[in-house]
Motif scaffolding. Sequence first.
Motif, PDB file in Angstrom:
ATOM      1  N   ALA A  11       2.638   5.383   6.035  1.00  9.20           N
ATOM      2  CA  ALA A  11       3.119   4.169   6.700  1.00  9.20           C
ATOM      3  C   ALA A  11       2.289   3.892   7.955  1.00  9.20           C
ATOM      4  N   THR A  12       1.976   4.931   8.713  1.00  6.34           N
ATOM      5  CA  THR A  12       1.151   4.784   9.914  1.00  6.34           C
ATOM      6  C   THR A  12      -0.260   4.344   9.540  1.00  6.34           C
ATOM      7  N   LEU A  13      -0.799   4.933   8.482  1.00  2.00           N
ATOM      8  CA  LEU A  13      -2.139   4.568   8.023  1.00  2.00           C
ATOM      9  C   LEU A  13      -2.179   3.103   7.589  1.00  2.00           C
ATOM     10  N   LYS A  14      -1.161   2.665   6.863  1.00  2.00           N
ATOM     11  CA  LYS A  14      -1.114   1.269   6.416  1.00  2.00           C
ATOM     12  C   LYS A  14      -1.103   0.326   7.613  1.00  2.00           C
ATOM     13  N   PHE A  15      -0.246   0.605   8.581  1.00  2.00           N
ATOM     14  CA  PHE A  15      -0.123  -0.271   9.738  1.00  2.00           C
ATOM     15  C   PHE A  15      -1.419  -0.290  10.553  1.00  2.00           C
ATOM     16  N   ASN A  16      -1.909   0.873  10.926  1.00  2.00           N
ATOM     17  CA  ASN A  16      -3.107   0.937  11.768  1.00  2.00           C
ATOM     18  C   ASN A  16      -4.378   0.596  11.001  1.00  2.00           C
ATOM     19  N   GLY A  17      -4.458   1.037   9.763  1.00  3.75           N
ATOM     20  CA  GLY A  17      -5.619   0.683   8.935  1.00  3.75           C
ATOM     21  C   GLY A  17      -5.663  -0.810   8.679  1.00  3.75           C
ATOM     22  N   GLY A  18      -4.512  -1.384   8.340  1.00  2.00           N
ATOM     23  CA  GLY A  18      -4.442  -2.825   8.124  1.00  2.00           C
ATOM     24  C   GLY A  18      -4.771  -3.593   9.386  1.00  2.00           C
ATOM     25  N   ALA A  48       6.380  14.184   5.892  1.00  2.00           N
ATOM     26  CA  ALA A  48       5.230  13.935   6.770  1.00  2.00           C
ATOM     27  C   ALA A  48       4.197  13.046   6.078  1.00  2.00           C
ATOM     28  N   LEU A  49       3.972  13.250   4.794  1.00  2.00           N
ATOM     29  CA  LEU A  49       3.037  12.414   4.042  1.00  2.00           C
ATOM     30  C   LEU A  49       3.503  10.964   4.009  1.00  2.00           C
ATOM     31  N   ASN A  50       4.780  10.748   3.747  1.00  2.00           N
ATOM     32  CA  ASN A  50       5.307   9.378   3.736  1.00  2.00           C
ATOM     33  C   ASN A  50       5.174   8.717   5.106  1.00  2.00           C
ATOM     34  N   ALA A  51       5.434   9.454   6.173  1.00  3.19           N
ATOM     35  CA  ALA A  51       5.298   8.900   7.526  1.00  3.19           C
ATOM     36  C   ALA A  51       3.832   8.604   7.834  1.00  3.19           C
ATOM     37  N   ALA A  52       2.943   9.489   7.434  1.00  5.36           N
ATOM     38  CA  ALA A  52       1.510   9.294   7.693  1.00  5.36           C
ATOM     39  C   ALA A  52       0.980   8.084   6.935  1.00  5.36           C
ATOM     40  N   LEU A  61       0.805  -1.206   0.000  1.00  9.28           N
ATOM     41  CA  LEU A  61       0.000   0.000   0.000  1.00  9.28           C
ATOM     42  C   LEU A  61       0.847   1.268   0.000  1.00  9.28           C
ATOM     43  N   ILE A  62       2.082   1.149   0.359  1.00  8.21           N
ATOM     44  CA  ILE A  62       2.919   2.329   0.544  1.00  8.21           C
ATOM     45  C   ILE A  62       3.353   2.895  -0.800  1.00  8.21           C
ATOM     46  N   CYS A  63       3.091   4.177  -0.983  1.00  6.73           N
ATOM     47  CA  CYS A  63       3.654   4.937  -2.093  1.00  6.73           C
ATOM     48  C   CYS A  63       4.754   5.783  -1.482  1.00  6.73           C
ATOM     49  N   VAL A  64       5.839   5.922  -2.179  1.00 12.84           N
ATOM     50  CA  VAL A  64       6.881   6.807  -1.690  1.00 12.84           C
ATOM     51  C   VAL A  64       6.749   8.105  -2.478  1.00 12.84           C
ATOM     52  N   TYR A  65       6.417   9.151  -1.767  1.00 10.05           N
ATOM     53  CA  TYR A  65       6.243  10.455  -2.382  1.00 10.05           C
ATOM     54  C   TYR A  65       7.568  11.194  -2.368  1.00 10.05           C
TER      55      TYR A  65
END
Length: 194
Positions: A49-56, A43-47, A4-8
């Motif tokens: 990664a956090t969204l992927k982990f917690n959302g998943g 900040a977008l890249n960190a968010a 799910l991670i895109c690297v911006y």
Amino acid sequence: MLTLICVYAAHGLPYAYDALEPFISRQIMELHHKKHHQTYVNALNAAEATLKFNGGGHINHSLFWKNLAPASSEGKGNGGSLKSGPLKDAIVQTFGSLDALKKEFNGTTAGIQGSGWGWLGLNPFTKRLEISTAANQDPLLTLVPIIGVDIWEHAFYLQYLNVKVDVIVNAIWSVINFEEAEKRYTEGLSSSKL
């Protein structure tokens, strides 16, 4: 494995930093682009990664709780009881038997290094069952989830200590809600979407 991670990234400018002088200085352009814009990108890249982990984690656990039922072997519910129907037919067609599915699933899932999830999923294109694993809290993206097993230590450590094979082999199959799994399976057959 899909991710799910895109690297911006802050893309380069289509002109030199000093190209807008004398109206906007090189110093302002470099500061604005290299520092301010890059801060937003970081900040977008960190968010994400956090969204992927917690959302998943939320998605996986929401499926997991419905995936379980009190054990029929204890007279408490329907857990562990696979009745005749479309899911049982698909299991037999794909794996040969429920025991053969368990053996393959157990072996694949036990091979997860560290934390993750073991999945029985439906391929939305071939309409066949497949076994898959996902690291950490990564959600299952390529298959329709039918049965998911949490292999994080928090899911078994207090009872089974560090022997995750015991939870897979000796415990989880006794509380799998095959009625819920069959519902997911039949819904997955009627859709080409994940």
